[in-house]
Design an enzyme around this catalytic site. Sequence first.
Site, mmCIF file in Angstrom:
data_model
loop_
_atom_site.group_PDB
_atom_site.id
_atom_site.type_symbol
_atom_site.label_atom_id
_atom_site.label_comp_id
_atom_site.label_asym_id
_atom_site.label_seq_id
_atom_site.Cartn_x
_atom_site.Cartn_y
_atom_site.Cartn_z
ATOM 1 C CE LYS A 38 -0.334 -0.228 5.056
ATOM 2 N NZ LYS A 38 -1.164 -0.710 6.175
ATOM 3 N NE ARG A 136 -6.857 0.305 11.249
ATOM 4 C CZ ARG A 136 -5.602 0.102 10.828
ATOM 5 N NH1 ARG A 136 -4.738 1.111 10.820
ATOM 6 N NH2 ARG A 136 -5.208 -1.089 10.419
ATOM 7 C CG ASP A 314 10.392 23.892 -4.200
ATOM 8 O OD1 ASP A 314 9.508 23.026 -4.133
ATOM 9 O OD2 ASP A 314 10.150 25.106 -4.324
HETATM 10 C C1 LIG Z 1 -0.389 -1.720 6.838
HETATM 11 C C2 LIG Z 1 -0.917 -3.002 7.325
HETATM 12 C C3 LIG Z 1 -0.064 -4.104 7.506
HETATM 13 C C4 LIG Z 1 1.442 -4.013 7.380
HETATM 14 O O1 LIG Z 1 1.985 -3.468 8.574
HETATM 15 P P1 LIG Z 1 3.557 -3.405 8.810
HETATM 16 O O2 LIG Z 1 3.704 -2.987 10.234
HETATM 17 O O3 LIG Z 1 4.086 -2.378 7.872
HETATM 18 O O4 LIG Z 1 4.111 -4.739 8.529
HETATM 19 C C5 LIG Z 1 -0.640 -5.317 7.857
HETATM 20 N N1 LIG Z 1 -1.984 -5.419 8.032
HETATM 21 C C6 LIG Z 1 -2.826 -4.373 7.885
HETATM 22 C C7 LIG Z 1 -4.288 -4.568 8.105
HETATM 23 C C8 LIG Z 1 -2.331 -3.138 7.549
HETATM 24 O O5 LIG Z 1 -3.165 -2.090 7.427
#
Ligand SMILES: *Cc1c(COP(=O)(O)O)cnc(C)c1O
Length: 372
Positions: A38, A136, A314
């Site tokens: 992501k 959440r 910048d």
């Molecule tokens: C972003 C995310 C992860 C990855 O987390 P990291 O700490 O970067 O490994 C895993 N699961 C969910 C649901 C996330 O939102």
Amino acid sequence: MSYRRYAWVEVDLGAIADNVRTLKSIIGPKTLFMAVVKADAYGHGAVPVAKAAIAAGADRLGVATVEEALELRDAGIKVPVHTLSEPPLTAAPLMVEHDIVPALATRDFAIALSSAAAQAGRQARFHLKIDSGMNRIGVRSEEAADFVESLRGLPGIRMEGVFTHFATADVPGDWDFDRQLERFSAAVSAIRSAGFDTGIVHASNSPATILHPEARFDMVRCGIALYGLHPASSTYGAVDLRPAMSVKARVSHVKRIGLGEAVSYGFTYQAPGPTTIATLPLGYADGVHRAASNKFSVLLGGRECRQVGRVCMDQMMIELPADASVRVGDEAVLVGSQGALALSLDAFAEAAGTINYEVACALSMRMQRYYI
Ligand SMILES: *Cc1c(COP(=O)(O)O)cnc(C)c1O
């Protein structure tokens, strides 16, 4: 490289592959590995990182948004792609069309997915998100079995997995972590007792993958560790990771200033004596946090030099000794190594008063990525 701009990001895809292999060796061959890409792979570039991770053995990909998933599909990537949160109802048809696996946490989305699947004449899979205490998103753990029961009549959708996300996975020996794990495990058992197949059960982000073997279940979801960065100081000794990202720039201007002359907006820095000031052509619009002004260093001319004055949108300025022989075009390293010296992304994050996650994904589109 033909430079159009003297500021860029380098990403070592070999490091990404090594980190996938390292993490897979920890979890063993029976546990699936989801590479979380992501936010443009935490600023590293989603498509190249996803391809490198898959080639090194990643089974699935995780993203935040439908747009991010489509970018991977448009690049010809065929492995399962999950959105880790539930998208808007209106995105359901697009997800069915491109076989993007949603996190599902509401009955409304289940209905939307079911009708989109019926319309397309297809089966759509989803992973049920269970809230184990973070508050959440997700179905509350004690309501999970009833929720699954309530989806029974909806045609065209299939629960391929169930998952949760921990709020405190980076704290070793944490009582709160144990409670979250208990709530999730209880929900999984309740769903099974009600006669449903839970499919792929998963819970662990990077810190849980590294620190909590008891929570690995059928799949882990690693983001930050994939990039060779540690989720917290608690994992430093536990796993050997290789940082993939370097941030570099070339000097765009050099001048000598005298005692008491100031630098940048607000004159927050005054030269303590004759000083060389080198300008670098990147700033907070590129993701170099303004809050870190006057608090971090860069590598330049084989030494560690202080950034001085406020970071501008910048540009930013670097302090060198009066007799320094720095020239326009010399390479400076904000993150990464130069000769025997190295600066970590974590060091910059600390100067900025934030975490490595935020620094990596703040590096903006303006910073060209080069893959090495
Ligand atoms: C972003 C995310 C992860 C990855 O987390 P990291 O700490 O970067 O490994 C895993 N699961 C969910 C649901 C996330 O939102």
